[in-house]
Motif scaffolding. Structure first.
Motif, PDB file in Angstrom:
ATOM      1  N   VAL A   1      26.910  15.195  -7.105  1.00  0.00           N
ATOM      2  CA  VAL A   1      26.634  16.117  -6.004  1.00  0.00           C
ATOM      3  C   VAL A   1      27.890  16.920  -5.709  1.00  0.00           C
ATOM      4  CG1 VAL A   1      26.057  16.330  -3.569  1.00  0.00           C
ATOM      5  CG2 VAL A   1      24.926  14.586  -4.971  1.00  0.00           C
ATOM      6  N   GLN A   2      27.730  18.231  -5.721  1.00  0.00           N
ATOM      7  CA  GLN A   2      28.859  19.090  -5.366  1.00  0.00           C
ATOM      8  C   GLN A   2      28.409  20.098  -4.336  1.00  0.00           C
ATOM      9  OE1 GLN A   2      30.561  20.762  -8.960  1.00  0.00           O
ATOM     10  NE2 GLN A   2      32.108  19.161  -8.978  1.00  0.00           N
ATOM     11  N   LEU A   3      29.221  20.264  -3.318  1.00  0.00           N
ATOM     12  CA  LEU A   3      28.977  21.271  -2.295  1.00  0.00           C
ATOM     13  C   LEU A   3      30.125  22.265  -2.338  1.00  0.00           C
ATOM     14  CD1 LEU A   3      27.923  18.988   0.698  1.00  0.00           C
ATOM     15  CD2 LEU A   3      26.431  20.170  -0.909  1.00  0.00           C
ATOM     16  N   GLY A  25      23.596  20.235  -8.502  1.00  0.00           N
ATOM     17  CA  GLY A  25      23.197  18.880  -8.834  1.00  0.00           C
ATOM     18  C   GLY A  25      22.102  18.327  -7.942  1.00  0.00           C
ATOM     19  N   LEU A  26      21.715  19.118  -6.937  1.00  0.00           N
ATOM     20  CA  LEU A  26      20.642  18.694  -6.044  1.00  0.00           C
ATOM     21  C   LEU A  26      20.231  19.891  -5.192  1.00  0.00           C
ATOM     22  CD1 LEU A  26      21.939  16.792  -2.915  1.00  0.00           C
ATOM     23  CD2 LEU A  26      23.298  18.425  -4.215  1.00  0.00           C
ATOM     24  N   THR A  27      19.164  19.703  -4.451  1.00  0.00           N
ATOM     25  CA  THR A  27      18.790  20.699  -3.445  1.00  0.00           C
ATOM     26  C   THR A  27      18.972  20.072  -2.081  1.00  0.00           C
ATOM     27  OG1 THR A  27      16.466  20.062  -3.238  1.00  0.00           O
ATOM     28  CG2 THR A  27      17.040  21.575  -5.029  1.00  0.00           C
ATOM     29  N   PHE A  28      18.832  20.902  -1.067  1.00  0.00           N
ATOM     30  CA  PHE A  28      18.958  20.414   0.290  1.00  0.00           C
ATOM     31  C   PHE A  28      17.633  19.874   0.821  1.00  0.00           C
ATOM     32  CE2 PHE A  28      23.195  21.374   0.557  1.00  0.00           C
ATOM     33  CZ  PHE A  28      23.511  22.715   0.450  1.00  0.00           C
ATOM     34  N   ALA A  95      28.503  19.712   4.887  1.00  0.00           N
ATOM     35  CA  ALA A  95      28.258  18.312   4.571  1.00  0.00           C
ATOM     36  C   ALA A  95      26.770  18.086   4.369  1.00  0.00           C
ATOM     37  CB  ALA A  95      28.785  17.416   5.686  1.00  0.00           C
ATOM     38  N   LEU A  96      26.468  17.034   3.644  1.00  0.00           N
ATOM     39  CA  LEU A  96      25.074  16.700   3.365  1.00  0.00           C
ATOM     40  C   LEU A  96      24.883  15.199   3.463  1.00  0.00           C
ATOM     41  CD1 LEU A  96      22.789  18.021   0.578  1.00  0.00           C
ATOM     42  CD2 LEU A  96      23.200  15.571   0.719  1.00  0.00           C
ATOM     43  N   ASP A  97      23.745  14.825   3.955  1.00  0.00           N
ATOM     44  CA  ASP A  97      23.397  13.404   3.977  1.00  0.00           C
ATOM     45  C   ASP A  97      21.883  13.271   4.050  1.00  0.00           C
ATOM     46  OD1 ASP A  97      25.195  10.739   4.508  1.00  0.00           O
ATOM     47  OD2 ASP A  97      23.142  10.517   5.219  1.00  0.00           O
ATOM     48  N   ARG A  98      21.401  12.250   3.402  1.00  0.00           N
ATOM     49  CA  ARG A  98      19.950  12.011   3.414  1.00  0.00           C
ATOM     50  C   ARG A  98      19.550  10.894   4.364  1.00  0.00           C
ATOM     51  NH1 ARG A  98      17.936  15.189  -0.430  1.00  0.00           N
ATOM     52  NH2 ARG A  98      19.250  15.694  -2.228  1.00  0.00           N
ATOM     53  N   THR A  99      20.533  10.170   4.883  1.00  0.00           N
ATOM     54  CA  THR A  99      20.182   9.015   5.709  1.00  0.00           C
ATOM     55  C   THR A  99      20.708   9.097   7.135  1.00  0.00           C
ATOM     56  OG1 THR A  99      22.153   7.790   5.006  1.00  0.00           O
ATOM     57  CG2 THR A  99      20.161   7.534   3.669  1.00  0.00           C
TER      58      THR A  99
END
Length: 124
Positions: A1-3, A25-28, A95-99
């Motif tokens: 994952v890269q932002l 490497g991912l979507t939001f 920043a990103l987080d799924r939880t």
């Protein structure tokens, strides 16, 4: 994952800037995406976030001036900053987080993935 955060720069008070946070490497999709900032000698502070469902949150100092949004592809999140003030000067991080949960979204310790930061300088 890269932002990858971008869009910072030197502006005058009252000007606008739009920051971008691009993901590779991912979507939001199905993730919280947030913006934080850190001024010299200060702790990192919450600025704004968009939840999985699209709810937007703002800190009091930026409410009414900043707008967070996602593009339709869900690979870029923007922070539109209007009526900038010298006190907005800081390095801005996405920043990103799924939880992370809604009650903890303002705590930077709750976020797992961070971009490298982009400097915003607002002169008076």
């Amino acid at each position: 994952v890269q932002l990858q955060a971008s869009g910072g720069g030197l502006v005058q008070a009252g000007d606008s800037l739009r920051l971008s946070c691009a993901a590779s490497g991912l979507t939001f999709k199905n993730a919280y995406v947030g913006w934080f900032r850190q001024a010299p000698g200060e702790e990192r502070e919450f600025v704004s976030a968009v939840t999985k469902s699209g709810t937007t949150l703002y800190s009091d100092p930026v409410k009414g001036r900043f707008t967070i949004s996602r593009d339709a592809t869900k690979t870029t999140v923007y922070l539109q900053m209007n009526s900038l003030k010298p006190e907005d000067t800081a390095v801005y991080f996405c920043a990103l987080d799924r939880t992370v949960i809604l009650s903890s979204v303002r705590d930077p310790e709750r976020w797992h993935y961070w971009g490298q930061g982009t400097l915003v300088t607002v002169s008076s």
